[in-house]
Design an enzyme around this catalytic site. Sequence first.
Site, PDB file in Angstrom:
ATOM      1  N   LEU A 145      34.262  47.301  32.820  1.00  0.00           N
ATOM      2  CA  LEU A 145      34.740  48.519  33.480  1.00  0.00           C
ATOM      3  C   LEU A 145      34.407  48.407  34.962  1.00  0.00           C
ATOM      4  CD1 LEU A 145      33.506  51.140  30.837  1.00  0.00           C
ATOM      5  CD2 LEU A 145      35.754  50.025  31.007  1.00  0.00           C
TER       6      LEU A 145
ATOM      7  N   ALA B 210      36.382  40.782  31.473  1.00  0.00           N
ATOM      8  CA  ALA B 210      36.344  42.059  30.751  1.00  0.00           C
ATOM      9  C   ALA B 210      35.182  42.919  31.214  1.00  0.00           C
ATOM     10  CB  ALA B 210      36.244  41.801  29.245  1.00  0.00           C
TER      11      ALA B 210
ATOM     12  N   VAL C  75      41.566  59.628  54.795  1.00  0.00           N
ATOM     13  CA  VAL C  75      40.792  58.516  55.378  1.00  0.00           C
ATOM     14  C   VAL C  75      39.346  58.995  55.448  1.00  0.00           C
ATOM     15  CG1 VAL C  75      40.428  57.094  57.414  1.00  0.00           C
ATOM     16  CG2 VAL C  75      42.757  57.647  56.685  1.00  0.00           C
TER      17      VAL C  75
ATOM     18  N   GLY D 199      28.398  56.704  49.377  1.00  0.00           N
ATOM     19  CA  GLY D 199      28.182  55.316  48.959  1.00  0.00           C
ATOM     20  C   GLY D 199      28.943  54.288  49.780  1.00  0.00           C
TER      21      GLY D 199
ATOM     22  N   LYS E 157      26.553  44.686  37.477  1.00  0.00           N
ATOM     23  CA  LYS E 157      26.929  43.339  37.930  1.00  0.00           C
ATOM     24  C   LYS E 157      25.685  42.533  38.309  1.00  0.00           C
ATOM     25  CE  LYS E 157      31.388  43.488  37.514  1.00  0.00           C
ATOM     26  NZ  LYS E 157      32.094  42.618  36.570  1.00  0.00           N
TER      27      LYS E 157
ATOM     28  N   ASP F 285      37.449  43.564  21.283  1.00  0.00           N
ATOM     29  CA  ASP F 285      36.388  43.936  22.219  1.00  0.00           C
ATOM     30  C   ASP F 285      35.318  42.844  22.283  1.00  0.00           C
ATOM     31  OD1 ASP F 285      34.003  45.451  23.286  1.00  0.00           O
ATOM     32  OD2 ASP F 285      35.491  47.064  23.211  1.00  0.00           O
ATOM     33  N   ILE F 286      34.839  42.577  23.490  1.00  0.00           N
ATOM     34  CA  ILE F 286      33.784  41.556  23.626  1.00  0.00           C
ATOM     35  C   ILE F 286      32.477  42.004  22.970  1.00  0.00           C
ATOM     36  CG2 ILE F 286      34.663  40.369  25.678  1.00  0.00           C
ATOM     37  CD1 ILE F 286      32.657  42.124  27.323  1.00  0.00           C
TER      38      ILE F 286
ATOM     39  N   SER G 237      30.830  40.750  42.095  1.00  0.00           N
ATOM     40  CA  SER G 237      31.422  41.585  43.137  1.00  0.00           C
ATOM     41  C   SER G 237      30.511  41.595  44.362  1.00  0.00           C
ATOM     42  CB  SER G 237      31.536  43.009  42.585  1.00  0.00           C
ATOM     43  OG  SER G 237      31.825  43.921  43.602  1.00  0.00           O
TER      44      SER G 237
ATOM     45  N   ASN H  66      42.071  49.157  29.800  1.00  0.00           N
ATOM     46  CA  ASN H  66      42.587  49.431  31.152  1.00  0.00           C
ATOM     47  C   ASN H  66      43.774  48.517  31.458  1.00  0.00           C
ATOM     48  OD1 ASN H  66      42.476  50.936  33.551  1.00  0.00           O
ATOM     49  ND2 ASN H  66      41.435  49.256  34.615  1.00  0.00           N
TER      50      ASN H  66
ATOM     51  N   TYR I  48      27.723  50.874  38.525  1.00  0.00           N
ATOM     52  CA  TYR I  48      28.634  49.726  38.357  1.00  0.00           C
ATOM     53  C   TYR I  48      28.032  48.477  39.003  1.00  0.00           C
ATOM     54  CZ  TYR I  48      32.399  46.509  39.514  1.00  0.00           C
ATOM     55  OH  TYR I  48      33.141  45.369  39.682  1.00  0.00           O
TER      56      TYR I  48
HETATM   57  P1  NAD Z   1      40.975  45.493  35.160  1.00  0.00           P
HETATM   58  O1  NAD Z   1      40.448  46.766  34.629  1.00  0.00           O
HETATM   59  O2  NAD Z   1      42.393  45.431  35.579  1.00  0.00           O
HETATM   60  O3  NAD Z   1      40.715  44.310  34.103  1.00  0.00           O
HETATM   61  C1  NAD Z   1      39.640  44.323  33.198  1.00  0.00           C
HETATM   62  C2  NAD Z   1      40.218  44.056  31.821  1.00  0.00           C
HETATM   63  O4  NAD Z   1      39.147  44.016  30.876  1.00  0.00           O
HETATM   64  C3  NAD Z   1      41.169  45.142  31.356  1.00  0.00           C
HETATM   65  O5  NAD Z   1      42.358  44.532  30.902  1.00  0.00           O
HETATM   66  C4  NAD Z   1      40.434  45.842  30.230  1.00  0.00           C
HETATM   67  O6  NAD Z   1      41.327  46.326  29.259  1.00  0.00           O
HETATM   68  C5  NAD Z   1      39.545  44.735  29.715  1.00  0.00           C
HETATM   69  N1  NAD Z   1      38.293  45.175  29.081  1.00  0.00           N
HETATM   70  C6  NAD Z   1      37.396  46.069  29.550  1.00  0.00           C
HETATM   71  N2  NAD Z   1      36.369  46.175  28.702  1.00  0.00           N
HETATM   72  C7  NAD Z   1      36.604  45.319  27.687  1.00  0.00           C
HETATM   73  C8  NAD Z   1      35.893  44.976  26.522  1.00  0.00           C
HETATM   74  N3  NAD Z   1      34.720  45.547  26.212  1.00  0.00           N
HETATM   75  N4  NAD Z   1      36.415  44.046  25.687  1.00  0.00           N
HETATM   76  C9  NAD Z   1      37.602  43.469  25.979  1.00  0.00           C
HETATM   77  N5  NAD Z   1      38.326  43.773  27.063  1.00  0.00           N
HETATM   78  C10 NAD Z   1      37.827  44.683  27.917  1.00  0.00           C
HETATM   79  O7  NAD Z   1      40.025  45.059  36.356  1.00  0.00           O
HETATM   80  P2  NAD Z   1      40.183  43.893  37.434  1.00  0.00           P
HETATM   81  O8  NAD Z   1      40.378  44.508  38.763  1.00  0.00           O
HETATM   82  O9  NAD Z   1      41.137  42.885  36.956  1.00  0.00           O
HETATM   83  O10 NAD Z   1      38.705  43.320  37.405  1.00  0.00           O
HETATM   84  C11 NAD Z   1      38.345  42.212  36.598  1.00  0.00           C
HETATM   85  C12 NAD Z   1      36.880  41.944  36.755  1.00  0.00           C
HETATM   86  O11 NAD Z   1      36.585  41.716  38.128  1.00  0.00           O
HETATM   87  C13 NAD Z   1      35.981  43.102  36.323  1.00  0.00           C
HETATM   88  O12 NAD Z   1      34.836  42.571  35.693  1.00  0.00           O
HETATM   89  C14 NAD Z   1      35.604  43.770  37.626  1.00  0.00           C
HETATM   90  O13 NAD Z   1      34.356  44.416  37.553  1.00  0.00           O
HETATM   91  C15 NAD Z   1      35.550  42.572  38.566  1.00  0.00           C
HETATM   92  N6  NAD Z   1      35.787  42.931  39.967  1.00  0.00           N
HETATM   93  C16 NAD Z   1      36.900  43.646  40.305  1.00  0.00           C
HETATM   94  C17 NAD Z   1      37.096  43.995  41.640  1.00  0.00           C
HETATM   95  C18 NAD Z   1      38.282  44.831  42.041  1.00  0.00           C
HETATM   96  O14 NAD Z   1      38.217  45.490  43.080  1.00  0.00           O
HETATM   97  N7  NAD Z   1      39.375  44.847  41.288  1.00  0.00           N
HETATM   98  C19 NAD Z   1      36.182  43.590  42.627  1.00  0.00           C
HETATM   99  C20 NAD Z   1      35.067  42.836  42.239  1.00  0.00           C
HETATM  100  C21 NAD Z   1      34.879  42.512  40.895  1.00  0.00           C
HETATM  101  C1  WQD Z   2      37.973  50.630  51.036  1.00  0.00           C
HETATM  102  C2  WQD Z   2      37.860  51.560  52.233  1.00  0.00           C
HETATM  103  C3  WQD Z   2      37.125  53.795  51.718  1.00  0.00           C
HETATM  104  C4  WQD Z   2      40.617  55.168  49.559  1.00  0.00           C
HETATM  105  C5  WQD Z   2      35.377  49.020  45.879  1.00  0.00           C
HETATM  106  C6  WQD Z   2      34.136  48.889  45.035  1.00  0.00           C
HETATM  107  C7  WQD Z   2      33.668  47.455  45.005  1.00  0.00           C
HETATM  108  C8  WQD Z   2      34.808  46.517  44.572  1.00  0.00           C
HETATM  109  C9  WQD Z   2      36.048  46.750  45.377  1.00  0.00           C
HETATM  110  C10 WQD Z   2      34.702  46.157  42.195  1.00  0.00           C
HETATM  111  C11 WQD Z   2      36.618  52.453  52.189  1.00  0.00           C
HETATM  112  C12 WQD Z   2      38.515  53.793  52.299  1.00  0.00           C
HETATM  113  C13 WQD Z   2      39.731  54.383  50.252  1.00  0.00           C
HETATM  114  C14 WQD Z   2      41.240  56.268  50.219  1.00  0.00           C
HETATM  115  C15 WQD Z   2      40.054  55.692  52.220  1.00  0.00           C
HETATM  116  N1  WQD Z   2      35.198  46.760  43.209  1.00  0.00           N
HETATM  117  N2  WQD Z   2      39.463  54.645  51.558  1.00  0.00           N
HETATM  118  N3  WQD Z   2      40.944  56.464  51.538  1.00  0.00           N
HETATM  119  O1  WQD Z   2      34.825  50.873  48.322  1.00  0.00           O
HETATM  120  O2  WQD Z   2      35.133  48.744  49.663  1.00  0.00           O
HETATM  121  O3  WQD Z   2      35.067  48.626  47.213  1.00  0.00           O
HETATM  122  O4  WQD Z   2      36.397  48.144  45.353  1.00  0.00           O
HETATM  123  O5  WQD Z   2      33.792  45.389  42.161  1.00  0.00           O
HETATM  124  O6  WQD Z   2      32.609  47.406  44.115  1.00  0.00           O
HETATM  125  O7  WQD Z   2      33.115  49.715  45.595  1.00  0.00           O
HETATM  126  O8  WQD Z   2      37.030  49.607  48.284  1.00  0.00           O
HETATM  127  O9  WQD Z   2      39.403  50.227  48.326  1.00  0.00           O
HETATM  128  O10 WQD Z   2      37.718  51.903  47.439  1.00  0.00           O
HETATM  129  O11 WQD Z   2      37.763  51.403  49.870  1.00  0.00           O
HETATM  130  O12 WQD Z   2      39.812  55.947  53.408  1.00  0.00           O
HETATM  131  O13 WQD Z   2      42.037  57.015  49.652  1.00  0.00           O
HETATM  132  O14 WQD Z   2      38.980  52.466  52.193  1.00  0.00           O
HETATM  133  O15 WQD Z   2      36.380  54.886  52.196  1.00  0.00           O
HETATM  134  O16 WQD Z   2      36.168  52.585  53.502  1.00  0.00           O
HETATM  135  P1  WQD Z   2      35.424  49.536  48.448  1.00  0.00           P
HETATM  136  P2  WQD Z   2      38.042  50.815  48.403  1.00  0.00           P
END
Ligand code: NAD
Ligand code: WQD
Length: 354
Positions: A85, A83, A219, A296, A155, A60-61, A126, A37, A151
Amino acid sequence: MHKTTLITGGAGYIGSHTTLTLIDAGRQVLVLDNLCNSCRESLARLEYLTRRRVDFIEGDIRDSRLLDDIFSRYDIDAVVHFAGLKSVEESVRKPLDYYANNVVGTLNLCHAMARFEVFKLVFSSSATVYGAPRQIPLIEDLGAGKPINPYGRTKLLIEELLTDLCLSDPRWTIAVLRYFNPIGAHDSGLIGENPNGKPNNLLPCLTRVAMRQVPELMVYGSDYPTVDGTCVRDYVHVVDLADGHLRALRALQNTNGIHVWNLGTGIGHSVLQVIHSFEDITGITIPLRFAPRRDGDIAECWADPTKAGRELGWYAQRDLMQMIIDTWRWQMCNPHGYRSQPGLAASIALKQWV
Ligand code: NAD
Ligand code: WQD
C-alpha cells in the site's frame, strides 16, 4: 523450462510498466496481485502490447499457502516485489493496514522464498526513507533518515529486515530501489497510473484539473525556501524506472548481499515549474489556488543517481517534457483510468496525439 521472475504487484502502476519491460527483454514472468489497487485490464493491455499471454495469479502475498503453491509450481529464480500500500495520507489513518500489508506481507514473501531457496529479490523502496533531508542531493551512503509517516516507516522497516536477511545468509542477493517521484506512462497510452479514489500526488491532481473533472489545483505552500516558494521534487519517468528494475535484476546475477540504488533524475522541479511546463506543452491553462503547506511536505528532495549510473549503467533517459507528454496522452486516452474502456482501437487512434 525457462526460469520465471515472480512480480508481486505487477498489475499496478510501476509493476505493469516493469512487467512490460521484462517481457520485452525476453524474460518469463508471473504476476501475483490481489488487485486491491489495480485491475485485470492493465494485464489485458500488457498482453495486447506484448502479443504474449501474461501469467497471472490473483492472490495476496500474506497468503503463505498460496505462495508455497506458486513456488512449487513455477521455476522461480527471482522476485520483483512491488506489492504494498502506498498512500501516505491513508497510512496515517490506517497504520495497522500498512504494517500488515507492507511489513508482514514482505516478511511472508521472504519466508516463502527462503523455503524454496529463491534468494534474489528486487524491492520497491522510496525516497521517503530519507525523511527530512540532511543534505541535498540525497546519496545512498548517507543511510536512511527518520521517515515522517507510517508508510515511510514500513519501507524503512522492510529495508532493515532485508539487510538483516543478507547478513544472516550470504545466498541472499537483494536490490533496494529507492524511487523518487514516479510519473509518466508508456508511450502507447495504454497503461498508466490509475489511482483509486481521490488522488494526492501532483500529476494525477493536475491532470484532473486539466480534464475539467476538478475546478482548480491546490498548490500547497508558496513560502518554501526554493526557487519560487513551492516544493521541489525529482520526477522520474515510470518507463525509466522499469528499465532500472531490469538492470537491477541483471546486476543481481553477479553479486550478493544488499545493494541500495536511488532511482531519480538528479534534477529538481518546483510545483509551479511542473504546472507551467504542463500548460506550455498542452496549451491548457490550469486554474490554481495557493493553499497552506501540506503536513509532512519537505521543501526540496532530489536524488544523486550517480551510484545507479556507475553500478547499473542506469540513467534516466526521459525529461520532464516527455513525462508530461506521456502522462497527458494516457489521461486523454483513459479519462477514467482503466474504467474508461474506450476500447483498444480508440486508444491506439489517440496515440497520435503528439
Ligand atoms: P500500485 O498501487 O499501483 O501497485 C501496487 C500493486 O500491489 C497493486 O496492483 C495492488 O493491487 C498490489 N497489492 C497491494 N497489496 C498487495 C498484497 N498484499 N498482495 C498482493 N498484491 C498487493 O502502486 P505503485 O505506484 O505501482 O507502487 C509500487 C511499489 O512502489 C509500492 O511498493 C510502492 O510503495 C512503491 N513506491 C511507489 C512510489 C509512487 O509514488 N508510486 C514511490 C516510491 C515507492
Ligand atoms: C509533490 C509536490 C505537494 C498535490 C509522495 C510520497 C512519497 C512517494 C512519492 C511513495 C508536493 C505538491 C501535490 C496537489 C500540490 N510515494 N502538491 N498540489 O509528496 O513528494 O511524494 O509520492 O513512496 O513517499 O510522499 O509527491 O506528488 O504528493 O507531491 O501542490 O494537489 O506537489 O505539496 O510539494 P511527494 P506528491
